[in-house]
Design an enzyme around this catalytic site. Structure first.
Site, PDB file in Angstrom:
ATOM      1  N   CYS A   5      -9.721 -27.460  37.786  1.00  0.00           N
ATOM      2  CA  CYS A   5      -8.533 -28.181  38.254  1.00  0.00           C
ATOM      3  C   CYS A   5      -8.834 -28.948  39.546  1.00  0.00           C
ATOM      4  O   CYS A   5      -9.222 -28.352  40.556  1.00  0.00           O
ATOM      5  CB  CYS A   5      -7.384 -27.196  38.468  1.00  0.00           C
ATOM      6  SG  CYS A   5      -5.977 -27.880  39.351  1.00  0.00           S
ATOM      7  N   CYS A  23      -6.681 -27.897  42.507  1.00  0.00           N
ATOM      8  CA  CYS A  23      -7.146 -26.606  43.032  1.00  0.00           C
ATOM      9  C   CYS A  23      -8.332 -26.800  43.963  1.00  0.00           C
ATOM     10  O   CYS A  23      -8.435 -26.144  45.012  1.00  0.00           O
ATOM     11  CB  CYS A  23      -7.524 -25.671  41.886  1.00  0.00           C
ATOM     12  SG  CYS A  23      -6.180 -25.334  40.720  1.00  0.00           S
TER      13      CYS A  23
END
Length: 419
Positions: free
Chosen positions: A73, A76
């Site tokens: 991600c 993230c």
């Protein structure tokens, strides 16, 4: 036979005694059925947890802030250094907050247990109770927001020094409410309701010096302080009915709100319509004079919020109000959703700002308005440029698919012929 019958119970008890320590060791070396303890490191680092130690960590920390992430991600990856920066600061607070992360893509059962359906999902575990965090992910603002969440709903202050300490610890990110001589029970409901948006306290003992500092001459008095905008106001009651909550709700915003991505969210939450003044540039030499006029108008019209922004500060947002070709400054009333109103004859501010704003508000109160739809949909935090880029990418993708299909049609007869 009688001797055997007597010895069998003794042998059975001896066997249980021998086997009992082995069974406890298998469970972690403690008392049977007692869960293993989790030791929180003292260096303020971000903990990496999994399904084998997560629940133990939740039990061990009064406040545990968890990032449920996925290694692939992009959001993230950008969040990770912010958490690394915030973690030691949060660990050093008077009420420590431990920061941890869980690879919820790998440990999906753990993520599913707490309703993780996107990455990253951030949660604050308050003595084991999870609360999803949706605030800023910037390290500095993250610290301020979490510090606010773990604070008491209402702090009780017993002296002048306690008042000074409370104000200093609160910082400037949120408005503060200090109830001088106000019973805690009167504001406890709002301390809970608006916990994410403001600090609440009640001062039981204070000197006349505090009355001078916070500019009130009698009590009970609820003082609102907005340190970020250097604003302060006093409410003397009545403390019954909706009067108190109206004062609190209106004090969450400054009298004149500079419009940006953060304050747009606050405006939508507030619920009042916004008198929006659009300037060419907020740094223009005439802007301070106009903002001062708007502040005076806001003092006399508490049912409306007064905001301002410059085209040069946020072009995409201002374009949704059809500012192209308009004479600036332009003043409108926005419902913070899909519509806005212009007052006939007062679309722009010229000359004396004070009389022009008064005339605009008079026309608005009298209903001499024309309703318009917000252009290109409601103003979004995404920005129109991003929307244009998205449309362009979709068009390119469609074109590539089309020409790819054309190429396959041209090549197919040749393949057939070669076969």
């Amino acid at each position: 036979m009688a001797l055997r019958r007597r010895l069998l119970p003794l042998l059975f008890l001896a066997l249980l005694f021998v086997l009992r320590p082995q069974s406890c060791v298998a469970r972690g070396g403690g008392v049977e059925d007692e869960p293993a303890e989790f030791e929180i490191p003292r260096d303020g680092s971000v903990l990496e947890l999994d399904d084998s130690n997560f629940e133990a960590a939740v039990r061990a920390a009064d406040y545990l802030f968890v990032d449920f992430y996925a290694p692939w991600c992009g959001h993230c990856k950008r969040l990770a250094p912010q958490l690394d920066e915030a973690a030691p600061v949060l660990a050093g607070l008077s009420t420590p907050i431990v920061v941890a992360k869980v690879n919820a893509d790998k440990y999906r059962k753990l993520g599913s247990k707490y309703g993780v359906d996107g990455f990253p999902t951030l949660m604050l575990f308050d003595h084991g109770v999870p609360l999803e965090y949706t605030g800023s992910r910037n390290a500095k603002l993250l610290v301020e927001n979490l510090k606010k969440l773990v604070a008491p709903d209402v702090s009780v202050l017993e002296s002048d020094s306690a008042i000074k300490g409370f104000v200093e610890a609160a910082g400037i990110s949120f408005p503060l409410f200090i109830g001088f001589g106000v019973d805690e029970s009167l504001i406890s409901e709002y301390g809970t309701k608006y916990k994410n948006k403001a600090w609440f306290s009640t001062a039981k003992d204070f000197s006349e010096d505090m009355m001078v500092v916070y500019d009130f001459d009698k009590f009970p008095a609820l003082v609102s302080v907005n340190p970020k905008y250097n604003e302060q106001s006093v409410f003397y009651g009545p403390f019954e009915g909706t009067f108190l909550e109206d004062f609190i709700r209106q004090s969450l915003l400054p009298l004149t709100v500079p419009i940006n991505k953060e304050t747009v969210k606050l405006l939508k939450d507030d619920g009042r319509k916004t008198v929006l003044t659009i300037l060419d540039d907020e740094s223009d030499e005439n802007s301070p004079q106009l903002i001062k006029v708007l502040r005076s108008a806001a003092n006399a019209n508490h049912d409306l919020v007064f905001g301002y922004l410059g085209v040069n500060q946020w072009l995409e947002f201002t374009e949704t109000f059809d500012v192209k070709g308009s004479q600036l400054p332009k003043i409108i009333v926005w419902d913070t959703k899909e519509e806005y109103e212009v007052v006939e004859g007062s679309e722009s501010l010229e000359g004396d700002y004070g009389s022009q704003v008064s005339r605009f508000l008079e026309g608005y109160r009298a209903g001499r308005t024309i309703k318009k739809k917000v252009g290109r949909g409601s103003p979004t935090l995404l920005g129109l440029n991003a929307i244009y880029i998205l449309i362009l990418l979709v068009a390119i993708l469609v074109a590539l698919m089309y020409f790819s299909g054309q190429g396959e049609e041209e090549q197919q007869p040749r393949r057939t012929h070669e076969d």
